[in-house]
Write an enzyme that holds these catalytic residues in place. Structure first.
Site, PDB file in Angstrom:
ATOM      1  N   ASP A 201      13.823  -1.248  -3.557  1.00 38.94           N
ATOM      2  CA  ASP A 201      15.085  -1.747  -4.070  1.00 38.94           C
ATOM      3  C   ASP A 201      15.643  -0.820  -5.152  1.00 38.94           C
ATOM      4  OD1 ASP A 201      16.965  -4.076  -4.161  1.00 38.94           O
ATOM      5  OD2 ASP A 201      16.219  -4.260  -6.209  1.00 38.94           O
TER       6      ASP A 201
ATOM      7  N   GLU B 254      -1.647   8.574   0.915  1.00 41.58           N
ATOM      8  CA  GLU B 254      -3.083   8.308   0.962  1.00 41.58           C
ATOM      9  C   GLU B 254      -3.445   7.456   2.176  1.00 41.58           C
ATOM     10  OE1 GLU B 254      -4.093   6.365  -2.666  1.00 41.58           O
ATOM     11  OE2 GLU B 254      -3.337   7.986  -3.937  1.00 41.58           O
TER      12      GLU B 254
END
Length: 534
Positions: free
Chosen positions: A201, A255
């Site tokens: 957002d 990751e």
């Protein structure tokens, strides 16, 4: 496109506003078990991922965008166990799950802010943006929010805190490294639960100029515009430091395998820079351009051409025509254009983002003043003008059931059902092989089967009529021509310079087959056609 490309380049994302999708327990609001119950329908659309607007615990001052706990589920929606079941069942159906991440601000009920405002010496005082009053009193500067002043005085400590949205949504202070580390921990919490990415957002607002200078007036501002745009936000958005924060977020995503970060960015100058110089920031900075151009063929063509040409090398595009903050495209473009809109969205180059209900042609729903939930802090006389409720009304499932199948008979849905829910609903359209829903499914299937559509190149063509948008998608030796009539009038177009003829793959009316002469191609009102050309 090669199968080695990440899923979010080949796929289609379907946005669900959880409050309005499916109510499983009769309280009038949608919830996670309700979404789970409808996953079969979602998978049948041919989409590849669901994006959920916020589901975190929240006082709901801004419908979940005021987060009181980043690592739990609001009881209105269910529990963490429900969420885990949603992820598992979605993955079992081949659907990815994307969460809204709201890192710019929290609720004023978040434990971090409760601590921060407890005293000037509080351990988390510097996790938010606090300033002394201006000399002589009053707010520290002229920074504003979308809902009025950007500063609220805390009488207990004598300082103002900053917020670019409601006063109940204080802004986090990313100049304090502990804040970023905490948010990275939030991301890992959800990624470890199997989330496939985040829509982030207002990502451009995370950094603020630390000099706290007044923002300059916008000389082009008109009273017809939102008051937020009365100044140029040169010190509160798009600051250089924001890119450091985004790269840190991206490193966390990297990751994990094939996770995606989507940034909410209005199309201000430089938004394409959020891909990062080395494509190391957001994977997809939201392309909202179609929200801001007239629904006219030539305007849309210019927008598509300019966007495609401006993309950084190696960056992947995306397209959005509807979401929870904007007027539904069925109202913006007109119901007659609902089919053309879907053909455009699902055949342009890039990842399409679809808003729940658009696949059946839902339009904005008139909401009586006494039923408005989103009055956005304005004077009541302006509430109906700025409320986002009309595009957030309940999904229209089945007119033979109470509340159009959204909720149980005894429930009062949190927003009223649309007047047309008796005819515009999933059940009716599933029984009609030429419905908007049928077209949507045919389009997604065609897009998945055609490398030229899910990963090919883009090039627009002059069709001899400014009210018709024609463009070619190509992949190797495969060429597909899309021709869209943006008007309610018959059109005869000449695309003979592109190809002599073409095989109809799909028409918006779902009744057209065979070969067509491209030099004398006839389009009916509000019709789009997809042709395979040699």
């Amino acid at each position: 496109m090669a199968e080695t490309e990440p899923w979010w380049q080949r796929g289609i994302v379907y946005q669900i506003f959880p409050l309005s999708f499916m109510d499983s327990n009769g309280d009038g609001i949608g919830d996670l078990p309700g979404i789970i119950a409808r996953l079969g329908y979602v998978a049948s659309l041919g989409v590849d991922a669901i994006w959920l607007s916020p589901i975190y615990p929240s006082p709901m001052a801004d419908f979940g965008y005021d987060v009181a706990d980043y690592t739990d589920v609001d009881p209105r929606f269910g529990s963490l166990d429900d969420f885990d079941r949603l992820v598992s069942e979605a993955h079992g159906r081949g659907l990815r799950v994307i969460l809204d991440l709201v890192p710019n601000h929290t609720s004023d009920q978040h434990p971090w802010f409760i601590d921060s405002r407890s005293s000037r010496d509080a351990s988390k005082r510097d996790w938010y943006i606090w300033r002394d009053p201006a000399p002589g009193g009053g707010p520290p500067n002229n920074w504003v929010s979308y809902f009025g002043s950007g500063w609220t005085l805390d009488p207990e400590t004598g300082q103002y805190y900053f917020h670019q949205f409601r006063a109940e949504q204080p802004e986090l202070n990313y100049a304090n490294p502990a804040v970023l580390e905490a948010m990275l921990g939030v991301m890992r919490f959800w990624l470890d639960r199997g989330v496939d990415g985040f829509r982030v957002d207002v990502i451009a607002l995370l950094a603020k100029d630390q000099r706290f200078l007044d923002e300059p007036p916008n000389p082009g501002y008109s009273p017809d515009q939102h008051a937020y745009y009365a100044v140029h936000h040169v010190y509160t958005e798009n600051q250089p430091a924001v890119h450091d924060y985004i790269r840190a977020m991206r490193r966390v995503l990297d990751e994990y395998h094939e996770r995606v970060m989507i940034g909410e960015l209005d199309p201000f100058e430089g938004y394409l820079g959020y891909y990062g110089e080395d494509l190391d920031e957001v994977h997809l900075p939201f392309n909202f351009n179609l929200f801001f151009v007239p629904w006219q063929a030539e305007a849309v063509r210019r927008t598509a051409d300019a966007y495609d040409a401006a993309l950084p090398a190696g960056a992947w595009p995306n397209w959005v025509v509807g979401n929870h903050d904007r007027q539904r495209v069925g109202s913006r473009a007109g119901i007659g254009q609902a089919r053309v809109v879907q053909m455009l969205l699902l055949t342009l180059r890039g990842t399409p983002f679809c808003y729940y209900g658009d696949e059946i042609g839902m339009a904005d729903t008139p909401v009586p003043v006494d039923r408005l939930r989103d009055t956005v802090g304005y004077d009541p006389s302006q509430a109906t003008r700025f409320s986002r409720d009309p595009q957030r009304t309940p999904m229209q499932w089945d007119a033979t059931r109470p509340n159009a199948g959204f909720s149980s008979p005894e429930a009062e849905p949190w927003l009223p059902l649309a007047p047309d829910s008796g005819t515009v609903n999933v059940a009716v359209q599933e029984a009609d092989e030429r419905s908007v829903l049928a077209l949507f499914r045919r389009l997604t299937a065609l897009r998945a089967a055609e490398p030229a559509l899910n990963g090919g190149d883009y090039r627009s063509h002059h069709a001899g009529d400014r009210n018709v948008f024609a463009y070619e998608r190509s992949d190797g030796g495969t060429r597909v021509l899309v021709v869209l009539n943006f008007t309610a009038a018959d059109k005869l177009v000449d695309l003979g310079a592109v190809a002599s003829d073409g095989l109809v793959l799909l028409s918006t009316e779902l009744d057209r087959t065979g070969r067509e002469d491209c030099a004398t191609l006839s389009l009916r009102p509000n019709e789009g056609v997809i042709l395979r050309i040699g």
